[in-house]
Write a protein that holds these residues in place. Structure first.
Motif, PDB file in Angstrom:
ATOM      1  N   LEU A 209       0.881  -1.163   0.000  1.00 27.00           N
ATOM      2  CA  LEU A 209       0.000   0.000   0.000  1.00 27.00           C
ATOM      3  C   LEU A 209       0.920   1.213   0.000  1.00 27.00           C
ATOM      4  CD1 LEU A 209      -3.105   0.452   0.156  1.00 27.00           C
ATOM      5  CD2 LEU A 209      -2.831   0.758   2.622  1.00 27.00           C
ATOM      6  N   PHE A 210       1.043   1.878  -1.170  1.00 26.49           N
ATOM      7  CA  PHE A 210       2.062   2.907  -1.373  1.00 26.49           C
ATOM      8  C   PHE A 210       1.420   4.288  -1.285  1.00 26.49           C
ATOM      9  CE2 PHE A 210       5.450   5.355  -3.029  1.00 26.49           C
ATOM     10  CZ  PHE A 210       6.600   4.579  -3.015  1.00 26.49           C
ATOM     11  N   VAL A 211       1.722   5.008  -0.215  1.00 29.41           N
ATOM     12  CA  VAL A 211       1.170   6.341   0.019  1.00 29.41           C
ATOM     13  C   VAL A 211       2.057   7.379  -0.667  1.00 29.41           C
ATOM     14  CG1 VAL A 211       0.634   8.064   1.784  1.00 29.41           C
ATOM     15  CG2 VAL A 211       0.182   5.642   2.232  1.00 29.41           C
ATOM     16  N   THR A 212       1.461   8.230  -1.501  1.00 30.53           N
ATOM     17  CA  THR A 212       2.234   9.257  -2.188  1.00 30.53           C
ATOM     18  C   THR A 212       1.329  10.392  -2.656  1.00 30.53           C
ATOM     19  OG1 THR A 212       3.779   9.691  -4.029  1.00 30.53           O
ATOM     20  CG2 THR A 212       2.009   8.108  -4.440  1.00 30.53           C
ATOM     21  N   HIS A 213       1.929  11.563  -2.878  1.00 35.40           N
ATOM     22  CA  HIS A 213       1.199  12.680  -3.478  1.00 35.40           C
ATOM     23  C   HIS A 213       1.662  12.910  -4.914  1.00 35.40           C
ATOM     24  CE1 HIS A 213       4.974  14.379  -1.946  1.00 35.40           C
ATOM     25  NE2 HIS A 213       4.895  15.178  -2.996  1.00 35.40           N
ATOM     26  N   ASP A 214       2.598  12.092  -5.376  1.00 38.34           N
ATOM     27  CA  ASP A 214       3.282  12.309  -6.655  1.00 38.34           C
ATOM     28  C   ASP A 214       2.754  11.316  -7.700  1.00 38.34           C
ATOM     29  OD1 ASP A 214       5.092  12.475  -8.786  1.00 38.34           O
ATOM     30  OD2 ASP A 214       6.788  12.890  -7.478  1.00 38.34           O
ATOM     31  N   MET A 215       2.040  11.824  -8.698  1.00 38.83           N
ATOM     32  CA  MET A 215       1.505  10.949  -9.738  1.00 38.83           C
ATOM     33  C   MET A 215       2.613  10.331 -10.580  1.00 38.83           C
ATOM     34  SD  MET A 215      -1.739  10.741  -9.317  1.00 38.83           S
ATOM     35  CE  MET A 215      -2.454  10.126 -10.846  1.00 38.83           C
ATOM     36  N   GLY A 216       3.775  10.959 -10.628  1.00 35.55           N
ATOM     37  CA  GLY A 216       4.909  10.363 -11.320  1.00 35.55           C
ATOM     38  C   GLY A 216       5.354   9.085 -10.644  1.00 35.55           C
ATOM     39  N   VAL A 217       5.361   9.086  -9.306  1.00 33.77           N
ATOM     40  CA  VAL A 217       5.695   7.887  -8.538  1.00 33.77           C
ATOM     41  C   VAL A 217       4.628   6.819  -8.754  1.00 33.77           C
ATOM     42  CG1 VAL A 217       5.937   6.953  -6.204  1.00 33.77           C
ATOM     43  CG2 VAL A 217       7.041   9.122  -6.804  1.00 33.77           C
ATOM     44  N   VAL A 218       3.355   7.239  -8.757  1.00 30.95           N
ATOM     45  CA  VAL A 218       2.241   6.311  -8.980  1.00 30.95           C
ATOM     46  C   VAL A 218       2.443   5.542 -10.282  1.00 30.95           C
ATOM     47  CG1 VAL A 218      -0.235   6.163  -9.466  1.00 30.95           C
ATOM     48  CG2 VAL A 218       0.588   7.669  -7.656  1.00 30.95           C
ATOM     49  N   ALA A 219       2.813   6.268 -11.340  1.00 31.04           N
ATOM     50  CA  ALA A 219       2.992   5.646 -12.649  1.00 31.04           C
ATOM     51  C   ALA A 219       4.127   4.627 -12.645  1.00 31.04           C
ATOM     52  CB  ALA A 219       3.258   6.720 -13.698  1.00 31.04           C
ATOM     53  N   GLN A 220       5.137   4.852 -11.804  1.00 30.98           N
ATOM     54  CA  GLN A 220       6.302   3.965 -11.776  1.00 30.98           C
ATOM     55  C   GLN A 220       6.082   2.690 -10.969  1.00 30.98           C
ATOM     56  OE1 GLN A 220      10.284   5.804 -11.119  1.00 30.98           O
ATOM     57  NE2 GLN A 220       9.152   7.735 -11.021  1.00 30.98           N
ATOM     58  N   VAL A 221       5.324   2.792  -9.856  1.00 36.84           N
ATOM     59  CA  VAL A 221       5.340   1.674  -8.914  1.00 36.84           C
ATOM     60  C   VAL A 221       4.051   0.862  -8.822  1.00 36.84           C
ATOM     61  CG1 VAL A 221       7.038   2.866  -7.476  1.00 36.84           C
ATOM     62  CG2 VAL A 221       4.609   3.059  -6.911  1.00 36.84           C
ATOM     63  N   SER A 222       2.903   1.422  -9.213  1.00 37.75           N
ATOM     64  CA  SER A 222       1.639   0.772  -8.861  1.00 37.75           C
ATOM     65  C   SER A 222       0.912   0.160 -10.051  1.00 37.75           C
ATOM     66  CB  SER A 222       0.714   1.780  -8.166  1.00 37.75           C
ATOM     67  OG  SER A 222       0.264   2.765  -9.078  1.00 37.75           O
ATOM     68  N   GLN A 223       0.120  -0.865  -9.744  1.00 42.67           N
ATOM     69  CA  GLN A 223      -0.790  -1.435 -10.737  1.00 42.67           C
ATOM     70  C   GLN A 223      -2.188  -0.825 -10.614  1.00 42.67           C
ATOM     71  OE1 GLN A 223       0.756  -4.273  -8.628  1.00 42.67           O
ATOM     72  NE2 GLN A 223       2.521  -3.739  -9.868  1.00 42.67           N
ATOM     73  N   THR A 224      -2.548  -0.442  -9.381  1.00 35.30           N
ATOM     74  CA  THR A 224      -3.854   0.158  -9.124  1.00 35.30           C
ATOM     75  C   THR A 224      -3.667   1.393  -8.253  1.00 35.30           C
ATOM     76  OG1 THR A 224      -4.162  -1.291  -7.205  1.00 35.30           O
ATOM     77  CG2 THR A 224      -5.136  -2.012  -9.292  1.00 35.30           C
ATOM     78  N   LEU A 225      -4.682   2.268  -8.244  1.00 37.34           N
ATOM     79  CA  LEU A 225      -4.576   3.445  -7.399  1.00 37.34           C
ATOM     80  C   LEU A 225      -5.941   3.839  -6.854  1.00 37.34           C
ATOM     81  CD1 LEU A 225      -4.159   6.797  -9.369  1.00 37.34           C
ATOM     82  CD2 LEU A 225      -5.209   4.761 -10.316  1.00 37.34           C
ATOM     83  N   THR A 226      -5.891   4.468  -5.686  1.00 35.25           N
ATOM     84  CA  THR A 226      -7.067   5.050  -5.059  1.00 35.25           C
ATOM     85  C   THR A 226      -6.777   6.522  -4.848  1.00 35.25           C
ATOM     86  OG1 THR A 226      -7.608   2.983  -3.915  1.00 35.25           O
ATOM     87  CG2 THR A 226      -8.583   4.997  -3.039  1.00 35.25           C
ATOM     88  N   VAL A 227      -7.602   7.381  -5.447  1.00 29.46           N
ATOM     89  CA  VAL A 227      -7.431   8.831  -5.331  1.00 29.46           C
ATOM     90  C   VAL A 227      -8.337   9.335  -4.216  1.00 29.46           C
ATOM     91  CG1 VAL A 227      -7.583  11.060  -6.520  1.00 29.46           C
ATOM     92  CG2 VAL A 227      -6.900   9.008  -7.788  1.00 29.46           C
ATOM     93  N   LEU A 228      -7.753  10.120  -3.299  1.00 34.33           N
ATOM     94  CA  LEU A 228      -8.483  10.598  -2.135  1.00 34.33           C
ATOM     95  C   LEU A 228      -8.514  12.119  -2.077  1.00 34.33           C
ATOM     96  CD1 LEU A 228      -6.518   8.082  -0.117  1.00 34.33           C
ATOM     97  CD2 LEU A 228      -8.984   8.137   0.223  1.00 34.33           C
ATOM     98  N   PHE A 229      -9.598  12.640  -1.529  1.00 35.75           N
ATOM     99  CA  PHE A 229      -9.689  14.070  -1.246  1.00 35.75           C
ATOM    100  C   PHE A 229     -10.603  14.239  -0.040  1.00 35.75           C
ATOM    101  CE2 PHE A 229     -11.534  18.287  -1.399  1.00 35.75           C
ATOM    102  CZ  PHE A 229     -10.441  19.086  -1.693  1.00 35.75           C
TER     103      PHE A 229
END
Length: 289
Positions: A209-229
């Motif tokens: 479960l990879f916590v980040t604010h950087d969409m560039g990191v998201v693109a590199q490490v994850s297969q799925t994502l959950t966007v929160l606000f």
């Protein structure tokens, strides 16, 4: 014995302060074995709070008011406090955001990463030391024996973060919560750390479960994502789909556009548009009214 469908399953999770302020609002998500799911959003979105709710480390002012967290087949809400701590210790690990504050400055590194393997997982000291030396070598730390005898202040930030990554993967837990592990590092070291996490994750099959604010990191490490606000889920999708289609949530699109381009000079920072934020705040007020 059948394998659990999900390593982590969160359903209807609500976390509030003692004053009644809602911090997490009806959070539901799943992480499959071996999956890397990113939790992404701006500061205050609730990303780290989800990880802390799973690990049982919410601040004293906050409390899980309802919902279920099922970790590796067990509903944590049905366990006693002691049993919950034991189950989480054996089935999950944390890669923290700040490697300096996460390590005790007056204890040698070896004692800090070997002792939990001996006490919690009942390894022999020799087994634990051999495993740690092997992992330190995998995370590209030179002279691992010297590093185990060092104090945290004698090591660079990048080395300290690599040590914490090695410690998290040491027992091959089913789940690792990576809480913005590259935030305190420069761009070059960030790239190296992300590569190390990805290689270890692929080698061990651990879900992250990879916590980040950087969409560039998201693109590199994850297969799925959950966007929160504002403590609630805006989008739950495959990472590839979010970056290749136009139908994603306007806030997700704005986060992608605001990601800095480190590969070209003269690029401009594009903030999330005010109208997108205003719409989200209006929706929050409507929910709370």
């Amino acid at each position: 014995m059948t394998q659990n469908v999900f390593t982590l399953e969160i359903s209807g999770l609500n976390v509030s302060s003692h004053s009644g302020t809602r911090v997490l609002d009806n959070i539901s998500l799943q992480v499959e074995p071996g999956e890397v799911r990113a939790l992404v959003g701006e500061s205050g979105a609730g990303k780290s709070m989800i990880g802390r709710a799973v690990l049982g480390t919410l601040p004293p002012i906050l409390d899980k008011s309802s919902g279920h967290i099922i970790l590796n087949g067990k509903d944590l809400s049905l366990l006693s406090e002691r049993k919950r701590r034991e189950w989480v210790a054996h089935n999950a690990a944390l890669i923290p955001q700040d490697p300096l504050s996460a390590l005790n400055p007056v204890r040698r590194v070896g004692a800090q990463i070997i002792t939990p393997l001996v006490r919690i997982h009942s390894w022999s000291k020799r087994e634990a030391e051999d495993r740690c030396l092997s992992l330190l070598d995998q995370v590209k730390i030179r002279d691992p024996k010297r590093v185990l005898k060092s104090y945290p202040h004698e090591l660079s930030g990048g080395m300290r973060q690599r040590i914490l990554i090695a410690a998290a993967f040491a027992n091959r837990p089913p789940l690792i919560v990576a809480d913005e592990p590259t935030t305190a590092l420069d761009v070059t070291v960030q790239k190296e750390i992300l590569k190390i996490v990805r290689l270890l994750q692929e080698d061990t099959g651990t879900a992250v479960l990879f916590v980040t604010h950087d969409m560039g990191v998201v693109a590199q490490v994850s297969q799925t994502l959950t966007v929160l606000f504002g403590g609630r889920v805006l989008e739950d999708s495959k990472t590839h789909d979010v970056f290749t289609r136009d139908a994603s949530h306007p806030y997700t699109q704005a986060l992608i556009r605001s990601t800095p381009d480190y590969h070209s000079a003269g690029g401009k920072f594009v903030p999330v548009p005010d109208n997108v934020i205003a719409t989200l705040h209006a929706q929050m007020r409507e929910r709370l009214s």
